[in-house]
Write a protein that holds these residues in place. Structure first.
Motif, PDB file in Angstrom:
ATOM      1  N   ALA A  13       7.004  33.427  45.689  1.00  0.00           N
ATOM      2  CA  ALA A  13       5.959  34.094  46.468  1.00  0.00           C
ATOM      3  C   ALA A  13       5.510  35.376  45.761  1.00  0.00           C
ATOM      4  O   ALA A  13       4.323  35.688  45.704  1.00  0.00           O
ATOM      5  CB  ALA A  13       6.470  34.401  47.860  1.00  0.00           C
ATOM      6  N   CYS A  17       1.640  36.180  44.387  1.00  0.00           N
ATOM      7  CA  CYS A  17       0.875  37.352  44.818  1.00  0.00           C
ATOM      8  C   CYS A  17       0.466  38.222  43.636  1.00  0.00           C
ATOM      9  O   CYS A  17      -0.671  38.694  43.570  1.00  0.00           O
ATOM     10  CB  CYS A  17       1.664  38.160  45.838  1.00  0.00           C
ATOM     11  N   PHE A  26       2.014  40.345  51.029  1.00  0.00           N
ATOM     12  CA  PHE A  26       1.534  38.999  51.281  1.00  0.00           C
ATOM     13  C   PHE A  26       2.517  37.925  50.838  1.00  0.00           C
ATOM     14  O   PHE A  26       2.339  36.759  51.159  1.00  0.00           O
ATOM     15  CB  PHE A  26       0.172  38.765  50.611  1.00  0.00           C
ATOM     16  N   ASP A  27       3.543  38.301  50.100  1.00  0.00           N
ATOM     17  CA  ASP A  27       4.523  37.301  49.673  1.00  0.00           C
ATOM     18  C   ASP A  27       5.233  36.682  50.871  1.00  0.00           C
ATOM     19  O   ASP A  27       5.574  35.504  50.866  1.00  0.00           O
ATOM     20  CB  ASP A  27       5.518  37.865  48.659  1.00  0.00           C
ATOM     21  N   ASN A  28       5.385  37.455  51.934  1.00  0.00           N
ATOM     22  CA  ASN A  28       5.989  36.931  53.152  1.00  0.00           C
ATOM     23  C   ASN A  28       5.096  35.842  53.762  1.00  0.00           C
ATOM     24  O   ASN A  28       5.585  34.817  54.225  1.00  0.00           O
ATOM     25  CB  ASN A  28       6.218  38.072  54.151  1.00  0.00           C
ATOM     26  N   GLU A  29       3.788  36.057  53.751  1.00  0.00           N
ATOM     27  CA  GLU A  29       2.850  35.068  54.290  1.00  0.00           C
ATOM     28  C   GLU A  29       2.873  33.789  53.443  1.00  0.00           C
ATOM     29  O   GLU A  29       2.804  32.685  53.973  1.00  0.00           O
ATOM     30  CB  GLU A  29       1.435  35.639  54.346  1.00  0.00           C
ATOM     31  N   PHE A  30       2.974  33.947  52.144  1.00  0.00           N
ATOM     32  CA  PHE A  30       3.064  32.800  51.243  1.00  0.00           C
ATOM     33  C   PHE A  30       4.303  31.977  51.586  1.00  0.00           C
ATOM     34  O   PHE A  30       4.239  30.751  51.696  1.00  0.00           O
ATOM     35  CB  PHE A  30       3.125  33.290  49.792  1.00  0.00           C
ATOM     36  N   SER A  31       5.421  32.648  51.792  1.00  0.00           N
ATOM     37  CA  SER A  31       6.660  31.950  52.125  1.00  0.00           C
ATOM     38  C   SER A  31       6.555  31.241  53.466  1.00  0.00           C
ATOM     39  O   SER A  31       7.031  30.109  53.622  1.00  0.00           O
ATOM     40  CB  SER A  31       7.829  32.944  52.167  1.00  0.00           C
ATOM     41  N   LYS A  32       5.918  31.875  54.435  1.00  0.00           N
ATOM     42  CA  LYS A  32       5.724  31.239  55.744  1.00  0.00           C
ATOM     43  C   LYS A  32       4.900  29.965  55.612  1.00  0.00           C
ATOM     44  O   LYS A  32       5.216  28.941  56.223  1.00  0.00           O
ATOM     45  CB  LYS A  32       5.018  32.193  56.706  1.00  0.00           C
ATOM     46  N   MET A  33       3.844  30.037  54.838  1.00  0.00           N
ATOM     47  CA  MET A  33       2.989  28.860  54.655  1.00  0.00           C
ATOM     48  C   MET A  33       3.741  27.744  53.932  1.00  0.00           C
ATOM     49  O   MET A  33       3.571  26.575  54.242  1.00  0.00           O
ATOM     50  CB  MET A  33       1.718  29.224  53.887  1.00  0.00           C
TER      51      MET A  33
END
Length: 50
Positions: A13, A17, A26-33
């Motif tokens: 992630a 980013c 935004f790396d957290n959002e990437f991981s969630k997706m």
């Protein structure tokens, strides 16, 4: 992320980013997706149709 999840499996992630110029948060959002994609595919989603 959902459409290209298979192609992005090997990238972290953080690397994603940094590569596209997103802020580190935004790396957290990437991981969630990424996690969501696994669940959607298990439920029958065909990412080729996206």
């Amino acid at each position: 992320m959902i459409k290209y999840a298979d192609s992005l499996k090997s990238i972290t992630a953080k690397e994603f980013c940094e590569g596209v110029g997103l802020e580190p948060g935004f790396d957290n959002e990437f991981s969630k997706m990424r996690n969501l994609t696994h669940r959607l595919k298990a439920a029958g989603l065909n990412t080729d149709l996206l």
